[in-house]
Design an enzyme around this catalytic site. Structure first.
Site, PDB file in Angstrom:
ATOM      1  N   TYR A 188      -1.089  -1.730   6.529  1.00  0.00           N
ATOM      2  CA  TYR A 188      -1.953  -2.740   7.127  1.00  0.00           C
ATOM      3  C   TYR A 188      -1.777  -2.727   8.640  1.00  0.00           C
ATOM      4  O   TYR A 188      -0.690  -2.503   9.156  1.00  0.00           O
ATOM      5  CB  TYR A 188      -1.613  -4.142   6.600  1.00  0.00           C
ATOM      6  CG  TYR A 188      -1.791  -4.283   5.115  1.00  0.00           C
ATOM      7  CD1 TYR A 188      -3.032  -4.587   4.567  1.00  0.00           C
ATOM      8  CD2 TYR A 188      -0.714  -4.110   4.244  1.00  0.00           C
ATOM      9  CE1 TYR A 188      -3.196  -4.721   3.198  1.00  0.00           C
ATOM     10  CE2 TYR A 188      -0.872  -4.235   2.875  1.00  0.00           C
ATOM     11  CZ  TYR A 188      -2.116  -4.541   2.357  1.00  0.00           C
ATOM     12  OH  TYR A 188      -2.275  -4.666   1.005  1.00  0.00           O
ATOM     13  N   ARG A 225       0.853  -1.186   0.000  1.00  0.00           N
ATOM     14  CA  ARG A 225       0.000   0.000   0.000  1.00  0.00           C
ATOM     15  C   ARG A 225       0.887   1.233   0.000  1.00  0.00           C
ATOM     16  O   ARG A 225       1.115   1.882   1.024  1.00  0.00           O
ATOM     17  CB  ARG A 225      -0.945  -0.032   1.198  1.00  0.00           C
ATOM     18  CG  ARG A 225      -2.128  -0.944   0.925  1.00  0.00           C
ATOM     19  CD  ARG A 225      -3.150  -0.957   2.024  1.00  0.00           C
ATOM     20  NE  ARG A 225      -4.394  -1.559   1.558  1.00  0.00           N
ATOM     21  CZ  ARG A 225      -5.344  -1.998   2.354  1.00  0.00           C
ATOM     22  NH1 ARG A 225      -5.203  -1.923   3.658  1.00  0.00           N
ATOM     23  NH2 ARG A 225      -6.445  -2.530   1.855  1.00  0.00           N
ATOM     24  N   ASP A 277      -4.684  -1.302  -6.153  1.00  0.00           N
ATOM     25  CA  ASP A 277      -5.001  -1.843  -4.826  1.00  0.00           C
ATOM     26  C   ASP A 277      -6.371  -2.514  -4.810  1.00  0.00           C
ATOM     27  O   ASP A 277      -7.396  -1.896  -4.510  1.00  0.00           O
ATOM     28  CB  ASP A 277      -4.933  -0.718  -3.794  1.00  0.00           C
ATOM     29  CG  ASP A 277      -5.019  -1.234  -2.358  1.00  0.00           C
ATOM     30  OD1 ASP A 277      -5.279  -2.440  -2.176  1.00  0.00           O
ATOM     31  OD2 ASP A 277      -4.827  -0.434  -1.435  1.00  0.00           O
ATOM     32  N   SER A 305      -8.339  -2.640  -1.344  1.00  0.00           N
ATOM     33  CA  SER A 305      -9.034  -1.408  -0.962  1.00  0.00           C
ATOM     34  C   SER A 305     -10.326  -1.246  -1.748  1.00  0.00           C
ATOM     35  O   SER A 305     -11.371  -0.888  -1.186  1.00  0.00           O
ATOM     36  CB  SER A 305      -8.128  -0.196  -1.181  1.00  0.00           C
ATOM     37  OG  SER A 305      -7.073  -0.183  -0.240  1.00  0.00           O
TER      38      SER A 305
END
Length: 393
Positions: free
Chosen positions: A227, A120, A128, A131
């Site tokens: 994360y 990320r 991503d 997400s």
């Protein structure tokens, strides 16, 4: 590249849309779509043809003749064993503990990108997948809870008196949690948010939520690579004590707390459920990883002393059209990034690829994920590097 129809039970998404077929075609990448692959997502075979894709019958999928496969979930082992050396597999490969998958890919010398492991970082935002899909899950979780709730969500002023707004508690302020906050606020609920990271307070409040400060304890969890990191048991115990009072007041609870590769933290115990009012609803998005809430079951709704426990383990697939559109754009961005002049440019030193390149040139590059003990199936380096990988499309 081949896009097969997903075979997992309940899966309605597809890894490419007519939009991304056109997009990738401009980069010299020709997609072959299995017939009917997009029907459950609202994408017709004719639309794929108009976009420039080739349709392939289900009994004639050219596994051994394609340069790559785009998917949601790994294809069946029998299909993977047909892939030629140097082919590329891209998808949500469930890499944690995936010994059998990795062994097949290494034996076939198939490169693979596990989208769960994509870093990320700013450069990878357009790729991503987690997400984009978590955003959908957070949205749909609130709708499920509102539909099952025994009262209104917004405040209403009627001739019979005023109805107070529902009180919503969101556990975890990641992508899914923040979308849950925004959706619950749009429905008119009063939203409280609990997260182990004080840094997310500003994001929560910008969406109209009320942040519950984490317990005051010396060892506090943080995050790494975008994360959340695993919290200590002492911290979780203090957090559960703090949450007990909030749960007793809540009408809707949305559980989103997860740690990659670990069991989901158990935030709501059986005793805490006993304190919730009958008619309230808990939606557990972490149920597939063990669940944040006691008693939730994947894919099922359980009633416990009047409290509804919804095990929501596949919500993005319940919004297949937009979920597929976002997923396909994420994958297209990644494929564009690795497309070279004469094949796939799979540079292990690339900051985008260094974490998500699962297998390459016959070796597993993430044994720490596949087998934390270091026993993941791999060829010796001399064997792994004996042949170059050349892929065209």
């Amino acid at each position: 590249m081949l896009v097969p129809r997903e075979q997992a039970s309940g899966e309605r998404r597809v890894a490419a849309t007519p939009e991304t077929v056109r997009r990738l075609h401009t980069h010299g990448i020709q997609l072959q779509i299995e017939e009917g692959a997009g029907l459950a997502s609202g994408y017709l075979d004719a639309d794929y043809c108009d976009a420039g894709a080739d349709l392939v019958a289900s009994d004639r999928l050219p596994w051994d003749g394609v340069d790559g496969v785009l998917c949601l979930h790994p294809p069946a082992p029998a299909a993977l064993q047909q892939l030629r050396s140097g082919a590329l597999l891209v998808g949500l490969l469930a890499p944690y503990g995936a010994h059998d998958l990795v062994q097949i890919l290494c034996e076939r010398r198939t490169a693979s990108l596990a989208l769960e492991l994509l870093p990320r970082i700013s450069r990878a935002q357009s790729m991503d997948v987690l997400s984009s899909q978590a955003n959908i899950a957070g949205y749909k979780a609130v709708l499920l809870a509102a539909s099952a709730l025994d009262r209104y969500v917004p405040m209403l002023m009627t001739a019979a008196g005023t109805i107070q707004p529902a009180r919503v508690l969101v556990l975890g302020a990641g992508v899914a949690g923040l979308q849950a906050v925004a959706t619950a606020r749009r429905l008119g609920g009063v939203v409280y948010v609990s997260d182990v990271r004080p840094a997310v307070k500003e994001q929560v409040e910008s969406l109209g939520g009320r942040f519950l400060d984490p317990p005051e304890i010396a060892e506090k969890p943080a995050e790494a690579g975008g994360y959340a990191k695993e919290a200590s048991e002492a911290f979780l115990a203090a957090q559960r004590q703090q949450l007990a009072e909030q749960l007793a007041l809540a009408d809707m609870v949305i559980c989103t707390a997860q740690v990659p590769g670990k069991a989901a933290p158990r935030l709501i115990s059986e005793a805490m459920l006993d304190g919730m009012r009958p008619g309230s609803v808990v939606v557990d998005l972490a149920v597939a990883q063990g669940g944040n809430c006691f008693g939730t079951v994947p894919g099922e709704t359980v009633e416990r002393n009047g409290v509804l426990l919804i095990g929501a383990d596949a919500l993005p697939a319940s919004v297949p059209n937009h979920a597929s559109a976002l997923y396909a754009r994420n994958i297209a961005a990644l494929v564009e990034h690795i497309k070279g002049e004469e094949g796939w440019n799979l540079d292990p030193a690339d900051p985008i690829l260094e974490g998500c390149l699962l297998t390459h040139e016959g070796a597993c590059r993430r044994p720490d994920v596949v087998d934390p003990g270091g026993q993941a199936s791999r060829q010796r380096p001399s064997e792994a590097n004996s042949q170059p990988v050349g892929v065209n499309r």
